[in-house]
Design an enzyme around this catalytic site. Structure first.
Site, short mmCIF file in Angstrom:
data_model
loop_
_atom_site.label_atom_id
_atom_site.label_comp_id
_atom_site.label_asym_id
_atom_site.label_seq_id
_atom_site.Cartn_x
_atom_site.Cartn_y
_atom_site.Cartn_z
N HIS A 22 30.15 57.21 44.41
CA HIS A 22 30.30 57.55 42.97
C HIS A 22 29.12 58.41 42.54
O HIS A 22 27.96 58.04 42.81
CB HIS A 22 30.31 56.27 42.13
N GLY A 180 36.61 50.56 38.33
CA GLY A 180 36.31 49.58 37.28
C GLY A 180 36.64 48.18 37.74
O GLY A 180 36.95 47.94 38.90
N GLU A 210 38.79 44.69 46.36
CA GLU A 210 37.31 44.57 46.42
C GLU A 210 36.90 43.24 45.80
O GLU A 210 36.41 42.35 46.45
CB GLU A 210 36.66 45.74 45.68
#
Ligand SMILES: O=c1[nH]cnc2c1ncn2[C@@H]1O[C@H](CO)[C@@H](O)[C@H]1O
Length: 354
Positions: A22, A180, A210
Site C-alpha cells: 500500500h 479495509g 486476512e
C-alpha cells in the site's frame, strides 16, 4: 554461519516483483513527520523513534485508525509525488524491479477533499521520476475502502473508486482492489463495481481471508471475479478451498510479517505459508505496509529461508511468482522472468556458490 550470511546477502540482492503493498502504508516515518508539520496535521509523535513505537497495534481496527491519520497528512501534488518517488527509491534498495501498488482514492477525495487530478498527477510524476532515476516500474491498484457509515456512503465511495480506476487505465491503473476492515463487510455487496471494472478491462484483486475466514475468499472468488486474492491466508482453514485454489491456480498475495504485526497469527513459526505452498497453492511474498510494521520486503523474503526453511531453488520460484502472477501483458512477463532468472543464476554463483 557464513552460508547463512551469504544467503541473506543473496536474498537482498536478488531481483523481485511485489504485488501487495500500500502506498500510504509505505510513507517513510521521517517523511510522514515532515508532511504532517508542513500541512498542519498534529500527530501524537514527533520523532522517528516515537513513530516506530506508535506503530504497535492493539488490533486491526487500531491499525486502520493510524492508517487513516497517516493518509490525512497528504495535501499537495508535490506530497503525492514525493511519497511515490521515495517508494521507488525503496524499491531500488530492496531490488524490486516491478510493483503493483495499492492506493485508496476515496479516502483522499471524500475524507481529505483532495481532487483526483491533484493526487493522481502527483502519483504519476513520482512514478515517472522513479522509473527514470531507479529503473523501477510501478502500476496502480485502486482499492475500494469497504468500511462506510451508511449504504449511501458505501455506494458513493465504490462508485468514485471504480470510475477513477476505469478513467485512469491508460495512465497505469491495472486493477480494482478492496481494502479495509473485513469484519462486518463481506465481499458480495461489492459485486456490481467489480463487474463494471472487469468489463472495462481492469483486473480484480480484492483483499479477503486476512482478518476473517475462508468464506470471505469464497465470496471474493464467486462474486468479485477475483484473479488474485490479497492475503487469503486464512484459506488454510478450509481444505476444499485450498484444493480449489491449487487446482484453479488462483494466486494468494501473502504478507507473512504483516499477519504477525496485525495479530492474525501469534508467531511466524505457525504461519500457514509452508502448508499452502505444499498444497500447491500459487503464492507470492509481499510487505503490505512495511514501515508501519517496521519491516521491509526483504525481511519477508528472508523468512522463507528462516524460519520456513525453503531451499534456494524453491525461494527463487516463489520470487518469480511475483512476475508470473502480475497483471503485466504475457510477453512482458516472459521477458521479465527470463531477465530475473539470468540475474539469479549470476548472483547464486557470485554470492552463494551454488
Ligand atoms: O492489510 C490490510 N488489510 C486491509 N486494508 C489495509 C491493509 N493495509 C492497508 N490497508 C488500507 O487500510 C485502509 C482502510 O481504510 C484502506 O486504504 C486499505 O487499503
Amino acid at each position: 554461519m557464513e552460508r547463512a550470511q551469504a544467503i541473506e546477502r543473496y536474498l537482498q540482492a536478488v531481483p523481485k516483483a511485489e504485488l501487495h503493498v500500500h502506498l500510504e502504508g509505505s510513507i517513510l516515518p521521517a517523511t510522514l513527520l515532515k508532511l504532517a508539520q508542513h500541512n498542519g496535521i498534529s500527530l501524537p509523535v514527533s520523532t522517528v523513534e516515537e513513530a516506530r513505537r506508535w506503530f504497535q497495534y492493539r488490533d486491526f481496527a487500531h491499525f486502520i485508525e493510524i492508517y487513516f491519520l497517516i493518509s490525512g497528512c497528504l495535501k499537495t501534488e508535490e506530497d503525492y509525488e514525493l511519497i511515490t518517488y521515495e517508494f521507488g527509491a525503496e524499491m531500488a534498495r530492496q531490488n524490486v524491479r516491478y510493483a503493483e501498488v495499492t492506493f485508496s482514492p476515496s479516502t483522499h477525495f471524500f475524507n481529505m477533499g483532495i481532487k483526483h487530478d491533484v493526487y493522481f498527477t502527483g502519483l504519476n510524476k513520482g512514478r515517472e521520476r522513479a522509473r527514470t532515476e531507479f529503473g523501477v516500474e510501478m502500476r496502480w491498484v485502486f482499492d475500494i475502502v469497504r468500511n462506510a457509515s451508511s449504504q449511501q456512503e458505501l455506494h458513493r465511495k465504490a462508485d468514485y473508486t471504480t470510475s477513477v480506476a476505469i478513467e485512469s487505465m491508460q495512465e497505469g491503473v491495472i486493477a480494482l482492489g478492496l481494502g479495509g476492515a473485513e469484519v462486518g463487510s463481506p465481499p458480495e455487496q461489492f459485486a456490481p463495481w467489480f463487474e463494471k471494472a472487469l468489463a472495462a478491462g481492469l483486473h480484480s484483486t480484492p483483499h479477503a481471508g486476512e482478518t476473517v475466514g475462508p468464506e470471505s475468499v469464497w465470496g471474493a472468488l464467486r462474486t468479485l471475479g477475483a484473479e488474485r486474492i490479497g492475503h487469503g491466508v486464512r484459506s488454510i482453514e478450509d481444505p476444499s478451498l485450498v484444493k480449489h485454489l491449487a487446482q484453479e491456480g488462483i494466486p494468494l498475495e501473502l504478507c507473512p510479517l504483516s499477519n504477525i504485526c496485525l495479530g492474525v497469527y501469534k508467531h511466524i513459526a505457525e504461519h500457514p505459508l509452508p502448508r499452502l505452498y505444499a498444497a500447491g497453492v500459487p503464492l507470492s511474498v509481499n510487505s503490505d505496509d512495511p514501515p508501519l510494521f517496521n519491516v521491509t520486503l526483504n525481511d519477508n523474503v528472508q523468512a522463507l529461508y528462516e524460519p520456513f526453511h525453503f531451499d534456494l531453488d524453491t525461494i527463487d520460484e516463489i520470487l518469480l511468482n511475483g512476475v508470473r502472477h502480475s497483471f503485466l501483458p504475457q510477453e512482458r512477463k516472459a521477458q521479465m522472468e527470463m531477465a530475473f532468472r539470468t540475474e539469479m543464476q549470476k548472483l547464486r554463483q557470485e554470492l552463494v556458490g551454488s
